[in-house]
Structures are given as structure tokens and as C-alpha cells.
Design an enzyme around this catalytic site. Structure first.
Site, short mmCIF file in Angstrom:
data_model
loop_
_atom_site.label_atom_id
_atom_site.label_comp_id
_atom_site.label_asym_id
_atom_site.label_seq_id
_atom_site.Cartn_x
_atom_site.Cartn_y
_atom_site.Cartn_z
CE LYS A 13 -51.96 22.73 65.03
NZ LYS A 13 -52.39 22.95 66.44
NE ARG A 127 -51.47 17.48 73.78
CZ ARG A 127 -51.14 18.40 72.87
NH1 ARG A 127 -51.81 18.47 71.74
NH2 ARG A 127 -50.18 19.27 73.11
NE ARG A 171 -48.70 24.80 74.34
CZ ARG A 171 -49.17 23.60 74.69
NH1 ARG A 171 -49.31 23.28 75.95
NH2 ARG A 171 -49.50 22.74 73.77
P1 AMP Z 1 -46.69 22.25 69.30
O1 AMP Z 1 -46.19 20.86 69.47
O2 AMP Z 1 -47.02 22.61 67.89
O3 AMP Z 1 -47.83 22.56 70.25
O4 AMP Z 1 -45.50 23.23 69.72
C1 AMP Z 1 -44.96 23.21 71.03
C2 AMP Z 1 -44.08 24.42 71.21
O5 AMP Z 1 -43.00 24.39 70.27
C3 AMP Z 1 -44.75 25.76 70.97
O6 AMP Z 1 -45.45 26.24 72.13
C4 AMP Z 1 -43.55 26.64 70.62
O7 AMP Z 1 -42.81 26.99 71.77
C5 AMP Z 1 -42.68 25.68 69.81
N1 AMP Z 1 -43.01 25.74 68.35
C6 AMP Z 1 -43.54 24.76 67.59
N2 AMP Z 1 -43.69 25.18 66.32
C7 AMP Z 1 -43.25 26.45 66.29
C8 AMP Z 1 -43.16 27.43 65.26
N3 AMP Z 1 -43.57 27.19 64.00
N4 AMP Z 1 -42.67 28.65 65.60
C9 AMP Z 1 -42.23 28.92 66.84
N5 AMP Z 1 -42.31 28.06 67.86
C10 AMP Z 1 -42.81 26.81 67.60
#
Ligand code: AMP
Length: 214
Positions: A13, A127, A171
Site C-alpha cells: 500500500k 523490507r 500484525r
Molecule cells: P503500518 O505502518 O500501517 O504498518 O502501521 C504500523 C503500526 O502502527 C501498526 O501495527 C499499529 O500498531 C499502528 N497503527 C497504524 N495505523 C493505525 C490505525 N489506523 N489504528 C491503530 N493503530 C495503527
């Protein structure tokens, strides 16, 4: 155009959002990036978020909804935005809908990135990201020309702390339980489209463009 990119961690994404941002001239909004920046600044919010992120759990809805409400009101979002990593559950999606309604706006399209979990673990483990420009590489599938150095800006490449096997598995579980139901939510609203998120990055980008630029 107000877009949501939906898909598990590692589905690409972020990479596609950055490419779309250039094509559509609207910003990418990644809650993960905003939270990582808060951790780097060592703010109170960052310290609170880190506890959950390190365990692969979602940060509290109040925190992320608050961040998004502020962000989408900024001037660069006037013509739209690409949400990457938000919403992550139905409550967040409902709150986003309410906020947009108050602004006389709506989500135009939600794109579901389809990919198998087996592929995701390998993708996430390898990554790496540039600290300076955010470009993404993969240690084996798309390695940088020089070890730990960005091909584009010579910045330092790093691996995310939560890209380790134990946290990745958590995750992915959280995604299935909390986030995957958003497919049904946005399908009901008639906003859901999907793309195959495996294969060449440029090919995925052209499928995405076919949906977005109609
Ligand atoms: P990402 O970079 O989108 O993979 O997000 C990394 C981590 O940030 C996730 O595993 C969550 O702990 C936190 N996070 C990111 N976006 C959200 C969201 N919309 N709601 C809750 N936690 C989030």
C-alpha cells in the site's frame, strides 16, 4: 479523489500510495508514518503508541482518529487524499465517515489489495526503507545497489522494528480480526474495488490507475 488503500501489512500500500500521490497530486496519509514520526520525536503520544506498535497491536482509536481528523483538514487535502493504514477497524471507519460528512465530503473509493499471507511474511522480513526519502527496497527481491544505501538519494536504509517474524504474525492476525471486516463495510457502501497485489510493482500500479482514473 478521496481514496482508502486497504490491505494487510506488506501488501504494498505504501509503495503504491507514493506512486499515486505523484500521479494524482494529492497527499498520502499513513497513520503508521505519523506514529513513527511521533516516536522519533519522543512525544508523549509517540511513547504511548510505541507500546502497542512494538507488539503488533493497534494503537487506541482515540489517538489515531484524533490524528486523522487534524490531518484531513489541512490545506493540501482540499482536493483529496490517499489513506494508507487508516481506518483499521469498523469504529475508525464510522468516525472517518462522520468527520467527512461534517466537512461535506465522502470517500470515493476503497481499494482492497489482495495477497496471500505466506508471501507477506517474506516481504516484511526483508523490507527496508530510506530514512531520508521513504523509498522502499527488499533485501532479496528488490535490493539496493549498495548495501543499506538508498539508490535515489543515498540516504540510510533501515528495517522497521516491527518487521520481525513474531510481530509480523501478530500484525497479520490483528489484520484478519480487526481490519478485514472493512471489506464488507465498504462493499455495502458500494465503494469497494480490488486489485491483485502480487507481481511487478509497475503492473500493480497500472491496475490501480485503471480503477482510480475512470
Ligand atoms: P503500518 O505502518 O500501517 O504498518 O502501521 C504500523 C503500526 O502502527 C501498526 O501495527 C499499529 O500498531 C499502528 N497503527 C497504524 N495505523 C493505525 C490505525 N489506523 N489504528 C491503530 N493503530 C495503527
Amino acid at each position: 479523489m478521496r481514496l482508502i488503500l486497504l490491505g494487510p501489512p506488506g501488501a504494498g500500500k505504501g509503495t503504491q500510495a507514493k506512486m499515486l500521490m505523484g500521479a494524482l497530486d494529492i497527499p498520502q496519509i499513513s497513520t503508521g508514518d505519523i506514529l513513527r514520526a511521533a516516536i522519533k520525536e519522543n512525544s508523549e503520544l509517540g511513547q504511548e503508541a510505541k507500546k502497542f506498535m512494538d507488539q503488533g497491536q493497534l494503537v487506541s482509536d482515540d489517538i489515531v482518529i484524533g490524528l486523522i481528523k487534524e490531518r484531513i483538514k489541512e490545506k493540501d487535502c482540499e482536493n483529496g487524499f490517499i489513506l494508507d493504514g487508516f481506518p483499521r477497524n469498523i469504529h475508525q471507519a464510522e468516525k472517518l465517515g462522520e468527520t467527512l460528512k461534517q466537512m461535506n465530503q465522502d470517500i470515493d473509493l476503497v481499494i482492497d489489495f489482495k495477497i496471500d499471507n505466506d508471501e507477506l511474511v517474506d516481504r516484511l522480513k526483508g523490507r527496508c526503507t530510506c530514512r531520508e526519502c521513504g523509498a522502499m527496497f527488499h533485501l532479496t527481491a528488490r535490493p539496493p545497489k549498495q548495501d543499506k544505501i538508498c539508490d535515489h538519494c543515498q540516504g540510510e536504509l533501515y528495517q522497521r522494528q516491527d518487521d520481525n517474524e513474531e510481530t509480523i504474525v501478530k500484525r497479520l492476525e490483528v489484520y484478519e480480526k480487526e481490519t478485514a471486516p472493512l471489506r464488507g463495510f465498504y462493499k455495502n457502501e458500494g465503494k469497494l474495488e480490488s486489485i491483485k497485489a502480487i507481481g511487478d510493482v509497475q503492473e500493480i500500479f497500472s491496475s490501480l490507475c485503471k480503477l482510480v482514473v475512470k
